[in-house]
Each structure stands twice: as structure tokens, then as C-alpha cells.
Design an enzyme around this catalytic site. Sequence first.
Site, PDB file in Angstrom:
ATOM      1  N   ASN A 153      -1.710  14.358  21.256  1.00 45.85           N
ATOM      2  CA  ASN A 153      -2.060  15.778  21.319  1.00 45.85           C
ATOM      3  C   ASN A 153      -1.978  16.502  19.979  1.00 45.85           C
ATOM      4  O   ASN A 153      -2.581  17.558  19.824  1.00 45.85           O
ATOM      5  CB  ASN A 153      -1.137  16.446  22.351  1.00 45.85           C
ATOM      6  CG  ASN A 153      -1.239  17.944  22.314  1.00 45.85           C
ATOM      7  OD1 ASN A 153      -2.194  18.523  22.826  1.00 45.85           O
ATOM      8  ND2 ASN A 153      -0.259  18.602  21.690  1.00 45.85           N
ATOM      9  N   TYR A 212     -13.485  19.614  12.239  1.00 46.56           N
ATOM     10  CA  TYR A 212     -12.747  19.653  13.511  1.00 46.56           C
ATOM     11  C   TYR A 212     -13.552  19.042  14.663  1.00 46.56           C
ATOM     12  O   TYR A 212     -13.104  18.060  15.271  1.00 46.56           O
ATOM     13  CB  TYR A 212     -12.306  21.095  13.814  1.00 46.56           C
ATOM     14  CG  TYR A 212     -11.507  21.219  15.092  1.00 46.56           C
ATOM     15  CD1 TYR A 212     -10.195  20.753  15.172  1.00 46.56           C
ATOM     16  CD2 TYR A 212     -12.072  21.769  16.232  1.00 46.56           C
ATOM     17  CE1 TYR A 212      -9.473  20.848  16.352  1.00 46.56           C
ATOM     18  CE2 TYR A 212     -11.358  21.867  17.408  1.00 46.56           C
ATOM     19  CZ  TYR A 212     -10.054  21.413  17.465  1.00 46.56           C
ATOM     20  OH  TYR A 212      -9.344  21.488  18.638  1.00 46.56           O
TER      21      TYR A 212
HETATM   22  P1  NAD Z   1      -0.611  24.207  18.098  1.00 46.69           P
HETATM   23  O1  NAD Z   1      -0.942  24.467  16.689  1.00 46.69           O
HETATM   24  O2  NAD Z   1       0.175  25.189  18.872  1.00 46.69           O
HETATM   25  O3  NAD Z   1       0.087  22.782  18.241  1.00 46.69           O
HETATM   26  C1  NAD Z   1      -0.297  21.697  17.468  1.00 46.69           C
HETATM   27  C2  NAD Z   1       0.774  20.655  17.528  1.00 46.69           C
HETATM   28  O4  NAD Z   1       0.397  19.562  16.673  1.00 46.69           O
HETATM   29  C3  NAD Z   1       2.115  21.186  17.032  1.00 46.69           C
HETATM   30  O5  NAD Z   1       3.153  20.673  17.842  1.00 46.69           O
HETATM   31  C4  NAD Z   1       2.199  20.590  15.620  1.00 46.69           C
HETATM   32  O6  NAD Z   1       3.529  20.374  15.192  1.00 46.69           O
HETATM   33  C5  NAD Z   1       1.474  19.276  15.811  1.00 46.69           C
HETATM   34  N1  NAD Z   1       1.012  18.754  14.527  1.00 46.69           N
HETATM   35  C6  NAD Z   1       0.142  19.318  13.671  1.00 46.69           C
HETATM   36  N2  NAD Z   1       0.043  18.558  12.570  1.00 46.69           N
HETATM   37  C7  NAD Z   1       0.860  17.491  12.743  1.00 46.69           C
HETATM   38  C8  NAD Z   1       1.180  16.351  11.976  1.00 46.69           C
HETATM   39  N3  NAD Z   1       0.654  16.134  10.761  1.00 46.69           N
HETATM   40  N4  NAD Z   1       2.065  15.454  12.482  1.00 46.69           N
HETATM   41  C9  NAD Z   1       2.608  15.654  13.691  1.00 46.69           C
HETATM   42  N5  NAD Z   1       2.353  16.707  14.473  1.00 46.69           N
HETATM   43  C10 NAD Z   1       1.480  17.607  13.993  1.00 46.69           C
HETATM   44  O7  NAD Z   1      -2.017  23.951  18.788  1.00 46.69           O
HETATM   45  P2  NAD Z   1      -2.479  23.642  20.282  1.00 46.69           P
HETATM   46  O8  NAD Z   1      -3.531  24.615  20.576  1.00 46.69           O
HETATM   47  O9  NAD Z   1      -1.355  23.460  21.230  1.00 46.69           O
HETATM   48  O10 NAD Z   1      -3.213  22.247  20.005  1.00 46.69           O
HETATM   49  C11 NAD Z   1      -2.860  21.044  20.629  1.00 46.69           C
HETATM   50  C12 NAD Z   1      -4.087  20.183  20.722  1.00 46.69           C
HETATM   51  O11 NAD Z   1      -5.065  20.849  21.528  1.00 46.69           O
HETATM   52  C13 NAD Z   1      -4.774  19.907  19.383  1.00 46.69           C
HETATM   53  O12 NAD Z   1      -5.193  18.560  19.346  1.00 46.69           O
HETATM   54  C14 NAD Z   1      -5.980  20.816  19.394  1.00 46.69           C
HETATM   55  O13 NAD Z   1      -7.029  20.331  18.621  1.00 46.69           O
HETATM   56  C15 NAD Z   1      -6.310  20.822  20.882  1.00 46.69           C
HETATM   57  N6  NAD Z   1      -7.120  21.970  21.347  1.00 46.69           N
HETATM   58  C16 NAD Z   1      -6.636  23.237  21.319  1.00 46.69           C
HETATM   59  C17 NAD Z   1      -7.425  24.276  21.798  1.00 46.69           C
HETATM   60  C18 NAD Z   1      -6.935  25.680  21.800  1.00 46.69           C
HETATM   61  O14 NAD Z   1      -7.764  26.589  22.074  1.00 46.69           O
HETATM   62  N7  NAD Z   1      -5.684  25.965  21.581  1.00 46.69           N
HETATM   63  C19 NAD Z   1      -8.700  24.000  22.288  1.00 46.69           C
HETATM   64  C20 NAD Z   1      -9.166  22.699  22.298  1.00 46.69           C
HETATM   65  C21 NAD Z   1      -8.359  21.686  21.837  1.00 46.69           C
END
Ligand code: NAD
Length: 245
Positions: free
Chosen positions: A88, A153
Amino acid sequence: MLKGKTAVITGGTRGIGFAIAKLYLQNGANVAIAGSRQETVDKALAQLPEYAERVMGICPDLCSPEEVAAAFASVRERFGRLDILVNNAGISSRSSLYDYTLEEFTKLIDVNLKAVFVCSQAAARIMKEQGGGSIINTSSMVSLYGQPSGCGYPATKFAVNGLTKSLARELAKDQIRVNAVAPGVTKTDMVAALPPEMVARISAGIPLGRVGEPEDVANAYLYLASDAASYVTGAVINVDGAAMT
Ligand code: NAD
């Protein structure tokens, strides 16, 4: 739904990953929250005091096969098994192609794609030996139609779908299911970092009339990790209020 199973959740310290961790714990699983820094892992664990016996933190470099293998071995040592991997962790991008640096593009590939490969390989080696498992990747609704800036992305999320479908076929013989969830706009720090007018514009186009909560999205991960999804592999499930359909 997950009693007796053990899960590793990368990017489990906040946002969607933390919601998945909480839901898995509520459903009886042992959970290892993988974060990028010990400090953020500790902060996440501090929010789950009632599950102290069934939750632990790890923070390997997700692109290092050695560090990931050692961290997953420590999870197995603590809980005896590894049944579920949720890939994730992710970062986003909004840069224009004209300004995009190779450094930024490479960083996106590392966190959003290379880490999925490294963690899946390490987990699959354990799952094969145990007789099966479930790998769930976090894709995105933009993995289906792209986005108007930050091309790295969606490119990585298209690739995550490709990895998901290919590994589903390759690992089926080992009873390892591989699926992905493609969230729509979800209320996390990633979305909070976007300009409000951009969020409003996106929300206006969502048939269900709102952006998603992390909990809306986490429910799909619960289903895919559970035995209720025993015949589901190679799927990319949209959880986006019909934003992309
Ligand atoms: P967020 O920024 O709140 O969380 C991202 C997580 O990834 C955090 O826990 C962070 O510590 C971790 N992370 C980032 N870089 C890292 C690294 N180098 N090593 C280890 N961990 C790392 O974002 P979110 O919205 O919860 O995103 C989670 C997933 O959902 C992502 O893959 C994102 O692409 C995907 N996503 C999010 C949305 C949205 O609208 N929020 C939509 C589609 C997909």
C-alpha cells in the site's frame, strides 16, 4: 473474518494503510505495520493500544530485498506465519512533464512499483512454503485513464495492475491469490496536499456525491484477504463511487 491470519501492511502508519491495519485487527488478524521511519511506526502503534499483543512495527527499506526478507522473517518469528501482504505504500506526483526531473520519476517508480515487486517476492517465498496466501496491491482509479499532470503516478499504477494480473497467473499454482484495489479520491494526507479547488472539482464528478473515507476503501481489502474471496485472483476492484465508470 481473519482470525489466525497474519498480515503485513506497507504504508500502514496512516491514511488508507492505517484503516486497513485497524480493520484487520478488528477482524482477528495479527498485523505488522510497515512504515518508512521508526517514529511514524511508533506513532501508529500508540493509536492501537488494545491490540498490543497482535500488532508490531517494522521499517525496512522496501526496495531492499535483504531488509524486506529480514523484516518479514521477524514477523514470521513473532506470529508464526505470513498469510497476507498489502502493498500500500505510495507517493503521488503533480509535476508537469516539462518540469519533471528524472530523480522524481525514479522515486515514484521505486516506492510505487519496485517496492511492490520486492515485497511480493519476499512474501510469496514464505506463502508458497506455507501452502498459500493473499497479496493485495494498492492501485488507483487513475490506473485506468491517466491524469493530466504528474504522469509518473498513473504510469506506476498501470504497472501495478500489470504486476497484479501477471503474478495472479504465475502464483495461482501455489494457491497465492494476487489482487488490487483501485481507490478513487480518498480523504487522506495525500488528498489533503492537493489544492482544495482540485478536490472540489474531482468530487463534483463523483456519482455517489462525495470523496471516499479510508474505511470505505479498507473494506475491499478485508474481503480480498478473507476466505470469502477464495476464488478471486487477478482482479482490480474499483472503490471510487463510480468516479471512473
Ligand atoms: P498517505 O500519504 O496518507 O499514506 C502513504 C503511506 O505510504 C504512508 O504510510 C507513508 O509512510 C508510506 N510511504 C510513503 N513513502 C514510503 C517509503 N519510501 N517507504 C515506506 N513507506 C512509504 O496516502 P494514502 O492516500 O493513504 O495512500 C495509500 C495508497 O493509496 C498509495 O499507494 C496511494 O497511491 C493510494 N491511493 C490513494 C488515493 C487517495 O485519494 N488518497 C487514491 C488512489 C490511490
